[in-house]
Motif scaffolding. Structure first.
Motif, PDB file in Angstrom:
ATOM      1  N   SER A 288      39.030  14.929  39.944  1.00 59.18           N
ATOM      2  CA  SER A 288      38.249  13.760  40.328  1.00 59.18           C
ATOM      3  C   SER A 288      38.677  13.393  41.742  1.00 59.18           C
ATOM      4  N   LYS A 289      38.189  12.273  42.238  1.00 59.82           N
ATOM      5  CA  LYS A 289      38.588  11.829  43.575  1.00 59.82           C
ATOM      6  C   LYS A 289      40.050  11.407  43.621  1.00 59.82           C
ATOM      7  N   ARG A 290      40.625  11.057  42.467  1.00 57.19           N
ATOM      8  CA  ARG A 290      41.986  10.532  42.443  1.00 57.19           C
ATOM      9  C   ARG A 290      42.986  11.408  41.695  1.00 57.19           C
ATOM     10  N   THR A 291      42.519  12.466  41.062  1.00 52.95           N
ATOM     11  CA  THR A 291      43.397  13.295  40.237  1.00 52.95           C
ATOM     12  C   THR A 291      43.207  14.765  40.561  1.00 52.95           C
ATOM     13  N   PHE A 292      44.328  15.481  40.721  1.00 49.44           N
ATOM     14  CA  PHE A 292      44.238  16.927  40.948  1.00 49.44           C
ATOM     15  C   PHE A 292      45.428  17.632  40.307  1.00 49.44           C
ATOM     16  N   VAL A 293      45.219  18.905  39.988  1.00 54.34           N
ATOM     17  CA  VAL A 293      46.301  19.765  39.519  1.00 54.34           C
ATOM     18  C   VAL A 293      46.695  20.671  40.676  1.00 54.34           C
ATOM     19  N   TYR A 294      47.946  21.127  40.670  1.00 54.46           N
ATOM     20  CA  TYR A 294      48.420  21.922  41.786  1.00 54.46           C
ATOM     21  C   TYR A 294      49.448  22.950  41.331  1.00 54.46           C
ATOM     22  N   GLY A 295      49.582  23.985  42.123  1.00 55.13           N
ATOM     23  CA  GLY A 295      50.621  24.983  41.943  1.00 55.13           C
ATOM     24  C   GLY A 295      51.141  25.368  43.312  1.00 55.13           C
ATOM     25  N   ALA A 296      52.451  25.553  43.437  1.00 58.63           N
ATOM     26  CA  ALA A 296      53.036  25.863  44.739  1.00 58.63           C
ATOM     27  C   ALA A 296      54.201  26.829  44.579  1.00 58.63           C
ATOM     28  N   LEU A 297      54.279  27.760  45.512  1.00 58.58           N
ATOM     29  CA  LEU A 297      55.398  28.698  45.609  1.00 58.58           C
ATOM     30  C   LEU A 297      56.015  28.528  46.985  1.00 58.58           C
ATOM     31  N   LEU A 298      57.293  28.173  47.015  1.00 58.29           N
ATOM     32  CA  LEU A 298      57.985  27.904  48.274  1.00 58.29           C
ATOM     33  C   LEU A 298      59.144  28.879  48.460  1.00 58.29           C
ATOM     34  N   ARG A 299      59.074  29.658  49.517  1.00 55.33           N
ATOM     35  CA  ARG A 299      60.179  30.527  49.920  1.00 55.33           C
ATOM     36  C   ARG A 299      60.970  29.765  50.971  1.00 55.33           C
ATOM     37  N   LEU A 300      62.199  29.380  50.616  1.00 57.24           N
ATOM     38  CA  LEU A 300      62.994  28.522  51.495  1.00 57.24           C
ATOM     39  C   LEU A 300      64.402  29.076  51.633  1.00 57.24           C
ATOM     40  N   ASP A 301      64.720  29.562  52.829  1.00 54.89           N
ATOM     41  CA  ASP A 301      66.061  30.071  53.138  1.00 54.89           C
ATOM     42  C   ASP A 301      66.555  31.048  52.073  1.00 54.89           C
ATOM     43  N   SER A 302      65.749  32.083  51.827  1.00 57.96           N
ATOM     44  CA  SER A 302      66.072  33.177  50.894  1.00 57.96           C
ATOM     45  C   SER A 302      66.038  32.778  49.430  1.00 57.96           C
ATOM     46  N   THR A 303      65.500  31.606  49.101  1.00 61.31           N
ATOM     47  CA  THR A 303      65.341  31.223  47.701  1.00 61.31           C
ATOM     48  C   THR A 303      63.860  31.089  47.373  1.00 61.31           C
ATOM     49  N   ASN A 304      63.508  31.403  46.129  1.00 60.68           N
ATOM     50  CA  ASN A 304      62.143  31.264  45.649  1.00 60.68           C
ATOM     51  C   ASN A 304      62.065  30.081  44.689  1.00 60.68           C
ATOM     52  N   ASN A 305      61.169  29.142  44.975  1.00 64.07           N
ATOM     53  CA  ASN A 305      61.020  27.923  44.185  1.00 64.07           C
ATOM     54  C   ASN A 305      59.543  27.733  43.856  1.00 64.07           C
ATOM     55  N   TYR A 306      59.243  27.306  42.632  1.00 63.26           N
ATOM     56  CA  TYR A 306      57.843  27.135  42.306  1.00 63.26           C
ATOM     57  C   TYR A 306      57.648  25.948  41.359  1.00 63.26           C
ATOM     58  N   GLY A 307      56.419  25.438  41.354  1.00 66.94           N
ATOM     59  CA  GLY A 307      56.100  24.298  40.505  1.00 66.94           C
ATOM     60  C   GLY A 307      54.623  24.242  40.169  1.00 66.94           C
ATOM     61  N   LEU A 308      54.319  23.717  39.000  1.00 66.79           N
ATOM     62  CA  LEU A 308      52.954  23.448  38.547  1.00 66.79           C
ATOM     63  C   LEU A 308      52.908  21.994  38.094  1.00 66.79           C
ATOM     64  N   GLY A 309      51.879  21.266  38.498  1.00 66.10           N
ATOM     65  CA  GLY A 309      51.862  19.864  38.140  1.00 66.10           C
ATOM     66  C   GLY A 309      50.514  19.228  38.251  1.00 66.10           C
ATOM     67  N   VAL A 310      50.491  17.930  37.956  1.00 66.65           N
ATOM     68  CA  VAL A 310      49.276  17.137  38.069  1.00 66.65           C
ATOM     69  C   VAL A 310      49.629  15.825  38.742  1.00 66.65           C
ATOM     70  N   ARG A 311      48.739  15.351  39.602  1.00 69.61           N
ATOM     71  CA  ARG A 311      48.961  14.107  40.341  1.00 69.61           C
ATOM     72  C   ARG A 311      47.743  13.207  40.166  1.00 69.61           C
ATOM     73  N   HIS A 312      48.043  11.932  39.898  1.00 70.24           N
ATOM     74  CA  HIS A 312      47.009  10.899  39.786  1.00 70.24           C
ATOM     75  C   HIS A 312      47.341   9.748  40.706  1.00 70.24           C
ATOM     76  N   ASN A 313      46.412   9.379  41.566  1.00 70.53           N
ATOM     77  CA  ASN A 313      46.561   8.243  42.475  1.00 70.53           C
ATOM     78  C   ASN A 313      45.769   7.055  41.936  1.00 70.53           C
ATOM     79  N   PHE A 314      46.386   5.888  41.949  1.00 70.72           N
ATOM     80  CA  PHE A 314      45.667   4.704  41.474  1.00 70.72           C
ATOM     81  C   PHE A 314      45.915   3.526  42.405  1.00 70.72           C
TER      82      PHE A 314
END
Length: 314
Positions: A288-314
């Motif tokens: 919707s205009k205020r809610t989204f799901v996301y996935g991210a993969l971050l390569r940071l200083d030789s480490t691999n980090n990832y996350g899946l989530g949902v964000r709602h703004n109100f």
């Protein structure tokens, strides 16, 4: 009849006064799952560590920190307005308050006066360097931003200042500037200043920022973003107080509700160790205009980090 007219007049005057003042409750709820290998404990970006997939709230791999805030504005007449903003972080893991400044209202605690001459703000707030980076950064200054995690916010390690006095110019033809200052008595005996210059007009966004603490090193950053159709390209150069400097290059593509972003940073200098090439891949889908799901993969200083989530703004 006279009493009725008087009552109606009082109510009308009261309604007009109320229309000139407003208070808004707002917030963000952001939670997900992820795995973080970068850092050495804690729950703040750049200070996380886990070798297991776990619940994520307020972590480096969330899109943002959950928060609740209240802001208000009053029209004083003659083009002059007064306002305030109080904001507290919230951990959705256990409901605890997350005050990034150490207090309950650690995310924001300030008041301001503004008019055609600009805006004067006093208190704890996001500093000019943050707003400069937010002008061109592709993820909207997400927690997992590879630029912020590598170089800080236009070279500034943290996004906020306490006890800050700041003045922001009015926007003229897309141009604006802001100067923030902290007296030495409020900053451990070392005065600090932070300044930006921003151009944001149509498809172009450019931000330049610099900051320095007395007896410290100068930090700065400059970046630009160009949007054309469903695509955007961004590049920057940042110096994190002589400790780390380098550049970033990235792009994003929007296909209706779906957005894909790729961003890369490269050290040209790193006093703390080897030079790294870091990268981020982010996918978002708007429910919707205020809610989204996301996935991210971050390569940071030789480490691999990832996350899946949902964000709602109100």
């Amino acid at each position: 009849m006279k009493k009725s007219l008087i009552t109606l007049a009082v109510l009308a005057a009261s309604g007009a006064a109320m229309a000139q003042s407003s208070v808004t409750l707002y917030g963000v709820a952001d939670a997900g799952v992820g795995k973080i290998k970068y850092g050495s404990g804690g729950t703040t970006p750049g200070n996380d560590a886990s070798n297991k997939v776990e619940f994520q709230s307020g972590s480096m791999m969330n899109n943002g920190n959950s928060r609740i805030g209240v802001r208000g504005v009053e029209d004083l007449g003659g083009g002059l307005k007064a306002g305030f903003n109080f904001e507290s972080g919230l951990d959705l893991d256990d409901g605890a308050a997350l005050g990034s400044g150490g207090g309950f209202w650690g995310r924001a605690a300030n008041m301001w006066l503004g008019g055609g001459w600009g805006t004067l703000k006093l208190g704890r707030t996001l500093h000019p360097s943050f707003y400069s980076m937010a002008t061109w950064e592709l993820t909207g200054a997400a927690n997992y931003s590879v630029v912020a995690n590598t170089f800080g916010f236009a070279g500034n390690p943290s996004p906020r200042n306490s006890s800050q006095f700041s003045y922001q110019t009015p926007t003229m033809g897309g141009f604006s500037a802001e100067l923030g200052y902290i007296f030495k008595a409020d900053n451990g005996g070392n005065a600090r200043w932070d300044v930006n210059a921003i151009y944001a007009n149509g498809p172009i966004g450019v931000g330049l920022a610099a900051h320095k603490q007395k007896n410290g090193k100068l930090g700065y950053g400059v970046g630009a973003k160009y949007t054309f159709g469903n695509f955007a390209l961004a590049a920057s150069y940042n110096d994190k107080e002589k400790l780390r400097r380098g550049f970033s290059l990235g792009g994003s593509a929007n296909f209706g509700a779906f957005t894909l972003t790729a961003d890369v940073t490269r050290d040209t200098r790193n006093q703390m160790g080897k030079k790294y090439t870091n990268g981020l891949l982010e996918a978002k889908y708007a429910l919707s205009k205020r809610t989204f799901v996301y996935g991210a993969l971050l390569r940071l200083d030789s480490t691999n980090n990832y996350g899946l989530g949902v964000r709602h703004n109100f």
